[in-house]
Design a protein around this motif. Sequence first.
Motif, PDB file in Angstrom:
ATOM      1  N   ASP A  51       0.712  -0.981  -0.234  1.00 32.17           N
ATOM      2  CA  ASP A  51       0.085   0.034  -0.157  1.00 32.17           C
ATOM      3  C   ASP A  51       0.923   1.421   0.159  1.00 32.17           C
ATOM      4  OD1 ASP A  51      -2.480  -1.621  -0.099  1.00 32.17           O
ATOM      5  OD2 ASP A  51      -2.947  -0.944   1.943  1.00 32.17           O
ATOM      6  N   TRP A  52       0.413   2.203  -0.539  1.00 32.16           N
ATOM      7  CA  TRP A  52       1.139   3.677  -0.609  1.00 32.16           C
ATOM      8  C   TRP A  52       0.126   4.763   0.244  1.00 32.16           C
ATOM      9  CZ3 TRP A  52       0.693   3.309  -6.607  1.00 32.16           C
ATOM     10  CH2 TRP A  52       1.623   2.157  -7.215  1.00 32.16           C
ATOM     11  N   VAL A  53       0.832   5.789   0.572  1.00 36.67           N
ATOM     12  CA  VAL A  53       0.342   6.854   1.252  1.00 36.67           C
ATOM     13  C   VAL A  53       0.668   8.019   0.694  1.00 36.67           C
ATOM     14  CG1 VAL A  53       0.236   5.687   3.645  1.00 36.67           C
ATOM     15  CG2 VAL A  53       2.202   6.771   2.663  1.00 36.67           C
ATOM     16  N   ASN A  54      -0.096   9.154   0.646  1.00 37.73           N
ATOM     17  CA  ASN A  54      -0.082  10.416   0.227  1.00 37.73           C
ATOM     18  C   ASN A  54      -0.421  11.323   1.374  1.00 37.73           C
ATOM     19  OD1 ASN A  54       0.576   9.284  -2.434  1.00 37.73           O
ATOM     20  ND2 ASN A  54      -1.423  10.112  -3.327  1.00 37.73           N
ATOM     21  N   THR A  55      -0.113  12.681   1.404  1.00 39.95           N
ATOM     22  CA  THR A  55      -0.557  13.353   2.528  1.00 39.95           C
ATOM     23  C   THR A  55      -0.731  14.821   1.803  1.00 39.95           C
ATOM     24  OG1 THR A  55       0.796  12.499   4.210  1.00 39.95           O
ATOM     25  CG2 THR A  55       0.026  14.445   4.499  1.00 39.95           C
ATOM     26  N   LEU A  56      -1.851  15.231   2.003  1.00 36.24           N
ATOM     27  CA  LEU A  56      -2.108  16.719   1.614  1.00 36.24           C
ATOM     28  C   LEU A  56      -1.973  17.599   2.959  1.00 36.24           C
ATOM     29  CD1 LEU A  56      -3.510  18.839  -0.195  1.00 36.24           C
ATOM     30  CD2 LEU A  56      -5.765  17.577   0.319  1.00 36.24           C
ATOM     31  N   ALA A  57      -0.575  18.196   3.051  1.00 33.89           N
ATOM     32  CA  ALA A  57      -0.288  18.710   4.122  1.00 33.89           C
ATOM     33  C   ALA A  57      -0.597  20.185   4.054  1.00 33.89           C
ATOM     34  CB  ALA A  57       1.085  18.352   4.409  1.00 33.89           C
ATOM     35  N   ILE A  58      -1.169  20.837   5.011  1.00 38.34           N
ATOM     36  CA  ILE A  58      -1.311  22.309   5.046  1.00 38.34           C
ATOM     37  C   ILE A  58      -0.749  22.855   6.319  1.00 38.34           C
ATOM     38  CG2 ILE A  58      -3.079  23.905   4.838  1.00 38.34           C
ATOM     39  CD1 ILE A  58      -5.067  22.052   3.565  1.00 38.34           C
ATOM     40  N   CYS A  86       4.205   2.334   2.240  1.00 35.11           N
ATOM     41  CA  CYS A  86       3.866   1.828   3.695  1.00 35.11           C
ATOM     42  C   CYS A  86       4.894   0.744   4.024  1.00 35.11           C
ATOM     43  CB  CYS A  86       2.521   1.015   3.838  1.00 35.11           C
ATOM     44  SG  CYS A  86       0.991   2.106   3.992  1.00 35.11           S
ATOM     45  N   ASP A  87       5.868   0.813   4.832  1.00 35.39           N
ATOM     46  CA  ASP A  87       6.799  -0.187   5.098  1.00 35.39           C
ATOM     47  C   ASP A  87       6.418  -1.069   6.060  1.00 35.39           C
ATOM     48  OD1 ASP A  87       8.455   1.107   3.587  1.00 35.39           O
ATOM     49  OD2 ASP A  87       9.563   2.163   5.321  1.00 35.39           O
ATOM     50  N   GLN A  88       6.794  -2.147   6.326  1.00 36.73           N
ATOM     51  CA  GLN A  88       6.538  -3.136   7.258  1.00 36.73           C
ATOM     52  C   GLN A  88       6.794  -2.966   8.616  1.00 36.73           C
ATOM     53  OE1 GLN A  88       8.943  -6.947   6.375  1.00 36.73           O
ATOM     54  NE2 GLN A  88       7.556  -7.341   4.601  1.00 36.73           N
ATOM     55  N   THR A  89       7.573  -1.688   8.933  1.00 37.45           N
ATOM     56  CA  THR A  89       7.971  -1.301  10.069  1.00 37.45           C
ATOM     57  C   THR A  89       6.651  -0.029  10.656  1.00 37.45           C
ATOM     58  OG1 THR A  89       9.190   0.599   9.382  1.00 37.45           O
ATOM     59  CG2 THR A  89      10.321  -1.460  10.008  1.00 37.45           C
ATOM     60  N   ASP A  90       5.836   0.153   9.671  1.00 42.21           N
ATOM     61  CA  ASP A  90       4.773   1.341   9.954  1.00 42.21           C
ATOM     62  C   ASP A  90       3.533   0.275  10.609  1.00 42.21           C
ATOM     63  OD1 ASP A  90       6.051   3.238   8.742  1.00 42.21           O
ATOM     64  OD2 ASP A  90       5.604   2.827   6.952  1.00 42.21           O
ATOM     65  N   ALA A  91       3.086   0.821  11.668  1.00 43.76           N
ATOM     66  CA  ALA A  91       2.037   0.199  12.259  1.00 43.76           C
ATOM     67  C   ALA A  91       0.536   0.410  11.610  1.00 43.76           C
ATOM     68  CB  ALA A  91       1.936   0.639  13.883  1.00 43.76           C
TER      69      ALA A  91
END
Length: 191
Positions: A51-58, A86-91
């Motif tokens: 899985d991937w992650v994206n962040t819309l950061a403001i 998402c790394d295996q180390t990410d909960a």
Amino acid sequence: METNTKEEKRMWKVLKSEYLYRDTWLTARKDTVQLPNGNLIPSYYILEYPDWVNTLAITKDHKFIFIRQYRHGIQEVRYELCAGVCDQTDATPMDAAKRELLEETGYGRGTWQEYMVISANPSTMTNLTHVFLATDVEPVSTQHLEATEDLTVHLLSYEEVLELLRTDQIKQALHAAPLWKYVANENRKQV
């Protein structure tokens, strides 16, 4: 809306599955599948990704955090949201998103919420992209880039983001989708 029973009847049956290639960033599989109507597809290709992650950061002063980097697939330098794997180390996916934002931009803290979950291509890719909205983020560190990362951080106004979207400058579809959703939600607030 369809019931689960009707949806289950529409699922394909995997008759055979074989891996064609496995590496850190690419795993390709060939399935032989049978459709609900009995028809066979002898070679249906699937790409497996984490899985991937994206962040819309403001930021607290309403600036959107973008990165700018070269993308070899299209051989262009483009604006993008902060994103990663998402790394295996990410909960959780949110932990991955927070880690990526901090590593790539040096920004953190703020208020976080899951914003949407999307797929780059549900037809042939196994993973999902978890998109987060992080507001009131602030600089808390310096960048901690990996050896393979070469990117710059940019703080853009809402109007600058709109212009990038209107002029087709955001080429990454998984980044454009949450940005357009944000614009739609903002427009709805004004109505």
